[in-house]
Design a protein around this motif. Structure first.
Motif, mmCIF file in Angstrom:
data_model
loop_
_atom_site.group_PDB
_atom_site.id
_atom_site.type_symbol
_atom_site.label_atom_id
_atom_site.label_comp_id
_atom_site.label_asym_id
_atom_site.label_seq_id
_atom_site.Cartn_x
_atom_site.Cartn_y
_atom_site.Cartn_z
ATOM 1 N N GLY A 12 0.835 -1.221 0.000
ATOM 2 C CA GLY A 12 0.000 0.000 0.000
ATOM 3 C C GLY A 12 0.857 1.254 0.000
ATOM 4 O O GLY A 12 0.590 2.212 -0.735
ATOM 5 N N MET A 13 1.902 1.246 0.832
ATOM 6 C CA MET A 13 2.750 2.443 0.899
ATOM 7 C C MET A 13 3.608 2.574 -0.358
ATOM 8 O O MET A 13 3.820 3.685 -0.853
ATOM 9 N N GLU A 14 4.072 1.432 -0.900
ATOM 10 C CA GLU A 14 4.897 1.508 -2.124
ATOM 11 C C GLU A 14 4.066 2.017 -3.301
ATOM 12 O O GLU A 14 4.443 2.973 -3.979
ATOM 13 N N LEU A 15 2.915 1.363 -3.521
ATOM 14 C CA LEU A 15 2.139 1.710 -4.718
ATOM 15 C C LEU A 15 1.279 2.951 -4.495
ATOM 16 O O LEU A 15 0.998 3.689 -5.425
ATOM 17 N N GLY A 16 0.894 3.158 -3.247
ATOM 18 C CA GLY A 16 -0.011 4.282 -2.959
ATOM 19 C C GLY A 16 0.710 5.589 -2.704
ATOM 20 O O GLY A 16 0.110 6.659 -2.863
ATOM 21 N N THR A 17 1.987 5.521 -2.288
ATOM 22 C CA THR A 17 2.673 6.790 -1.985
ATOM 23 C C THR A 17 4.014 6.897 -2.695
ATOM 24 O O THR A 17 4.772 7.830 -2.449
ATOM 25 N N ASN A 18 4.315 5.918 -3.558
ATOM 26 C CA ASN A 18 5.503 6.008 -4.410
ATOM 27 C C ASN A 18 6.826 6.024 -3.637
ATOM 28 O O ASN A 18 7.759 6.719 -4.021
ATOM 29 N N VAL A 19 6.877 5.279 -2.520
ATOM 30 C CA VAL A 19 8.173 5.085 -1.851
ATOM 31 C C VAL A 19 8.734 3.731 -2.322
ATOM 32 O O VAL A 19 7.969 2.822 -2.618
ATOM 33 N N PRO A 20 10.064 3.594 -2.397
ATOM 34 C CA PRO A 20 10.613 2.343 -2.935
ATOM 35 C C PRO A 20 10.449 1.142 -2.010
ATOM 36 O O PRO A 20 10.481 0.001 -2.460
ATOM 37 N N MET A 21 10.285 1.360 -0.704
ATOM 38 C CA MET A 21 10.115 0.242 0.251
ATOM 39 C C MET A 21 9.069 0.628 1.279
ATOM 40 O O MET A 21 9.121 1.742 1.809
ATOM 41 N N GLY A 22 8.174 -0.304 1.596
ATOM 42 C CA GLY A 22 7.200 -0.051 2.655
ATOM 43 C C GLY A 22 7.869 -0.064 4.029
ATOM 44 O O GLY A 22 9.031 -0.483 4.156
ATOM 45 N N PRO A 23 7.137 0.362 5.078
ATOM 46 C CA PRO A 23 7.762 0.552 6.390
ATOM 47 C C PRO A 23 8.306 -0.721 7.036
ATOM 48 O O PRO A 23 9.353 -0.674 7.685
ATOM 49 N N LEU A 24 7.615 -1.864 6.850
ATOM 50 C CA LEU A 24 8.079 -3.077 7.537
ATOM 51 C C LEU A 24 9.336 -3.630 6.854
ATOM 52 O O LEU A 24 10.294 -4.043 7.530
ATOM 53 N N THR A 25 9.371 -3.582 5.546
ATOM 54 C CA THR A 25 10.573 -4.014 4.821
ATOM 55 C C THR A 25 11.732 -3.066 5.144
ATOM 56 O O THR A 25 12.859 -3.514 5.403
ATOM 57 N N LEU A 26 11.468 -1.782 5.139
ATOM 58 C CA LEU A 26 12.558 -0.825 5.396
ATOM 59 C C LEU A 26 13.089 -0.980 6.826
ATOM 60 O O LEU A 26 14.305 -0.965 7.044
ATOM 61 N N ALA A 27 12.187 -1.172 7.802
ATOM 62 C CA ALA A 27 12.633 -1.362 9.197
ATOM 63 C C ALA A 27 13.536 -2.585 9.294
ATOM 64 O O ALA A 27 14.577 -2.559 9.956
#
Ligand SMILES: NC(=O)c1ccc[n+]([C@@H]2O[C@H](COP(=O)([O-])OP(=O)(O)OC[C@H]3O[C@@H](n4cnc5c(N)ncnc54)[C@H](O)[C@@H]3O)[C@@H](O)[C@H]2O)c1
Length: 286
Positions: free
Chosen positions: A221-236
């Motif tokens: 949701g965060m990757e496709l919905g807000t155009n960040v390369p990694m969502g929060p759980l993967t990035l953490a």
């Protein structure tokens, strides 16, 4: 204005861990001679191993102008702080502990002539508090590299209460010689990046813990919905859950409850699930 050196050739890097070895690598790649210091010979060696792996990966992608061996030979490893005495600029990347950094900066201040800039790579500690351990706080500045140093283009320059303008300017110029792009932050907790990133990561973890969505859907949701390369759980997981917890606790202490670490982040760290580096975080890794 303080006098800073016009020519920056030899770089000192204190700490040969994840960040120190990366900073030594990018400085050597840009043609600088580098002295990389850690407290034990095997830690210095570990820094060289990480550097060799990273240089080989870059070489296989044709991303290096020089041979990896030539770059590596520009770096001298040492456990002796005095080996930094001839450096034109020193970047500190030791453990994120204010007492350790203050003691080190007091030693560097004694060792290095006053036209040598002393930089810290701290993620969350106060540049001003680190600088106060020296007799010349105007020569201390934050040069906050991002992980992995060889890959990430951005570098945050952090200006302490007493940092001189000439020192700030030199920090930007130095980072640019490493082909990085800089931005500047005042010395406020978390600077720009971690002040905004940490609550975002914690909110992702809370959303998962409270059953808003599966971890995959939160990330997607965060990757496709807000155009960040990694969502929060993967990035953490990539940053390390212990590193995230430590940064969140520092910000919580300084900025209050809106920075409170997520309960599940604490529990994961207590369980030893630190993310990619331990093989298990929110996801499992080979
Ligand atoms: N890891 C990240 O994602 C990241 C990103 C940006 C900034 N930082 C910051 O960079 C700094 C280093 O982090 P890291 O992830 O590389 O840690 P790390 O644990 O991988 O490495 C730290 C190294 O410092 C060494 N050390 C401790 N005291 C020393 C001393 N007095 N002299 C020389 N070496 C000493 C340790 O032996 C260790 O090898 C911290 O301030 C951290 O907040 C980390």
């Amino acid at each position: 204005m303080v006098r800073v050196r016009e020519t920056i050739d030899r770089i000192g890097v204190v700490g040969a861990g994840t960040m120190g070895s990366g900073i030594a690598q990018v400085a050597a790649t840009a043609g600088h001679d580098v002295v990389m210091r850690d407290i034990e010979p095997d830690l210095v060696e570990r820094g060289f191993d990480a550097m060799t792996d990273s240089l080989e990966r870059l070489e296989s992608r044709d991303a290096l102008e020089d041979d990896p061996d030539v770059i590596r030979e520009r770096v001298a490893g040492t456990t002796d702080l005095e080996a930094l005495a001839e450096c034109d600029l020193v970047v500190e990347a030791v453990v994120e502990n204010l007492d350790v950094k203050r003691e080190l900066f007091a030693d560097l201040d004694d060792l290095l002539p006053e036209d040598v800039v002393l930089a810290t790579n701290t993620s969350t500690l106060s540049i001003t508090a680190i600088a106060a351990a020296t007799e010349a706080p105007e020569r201390v500045v934050g040069i906050h590299f991002m992980n992995p140093v060889a890959i990430m283009e951005g570098v945050e320059i952090v200006v302490g209460e007493k940092t001189d303008d000439a020192v700030t300017a030199l920090a930007h110029e130095f980072a640019e010689t490493l082909e990085k792009t800089t931005w500047e932050s005042d010395d406020k907790p978390g600077f720009v990046t971690n002040r905004i990133l940490m609550p975002w990561l914690n909110e992702g973890i809370r959303a998962y813990d409270e059953g808003v969505a599966s971890k995959e859907d939160i990330d997607r949701g965060m990757e496709l919905g807000t155009n960040v390369p990694m969502g929060p759980l993967t990035l953490a997981d990539h940053i390390g859950l212990d590193v995230c917890l430590h940064a969140s606790e520092t910000l919580h202490e300084e900025l209050g409850d809106r920075y409170k670490p997520a309960y599940l982040l604490k529990r994961k760290v207590q369980a030893g699930d630190l993310g990619k580096k331990s093989g298990v975080g929110f996801y499992e890794y080979e």
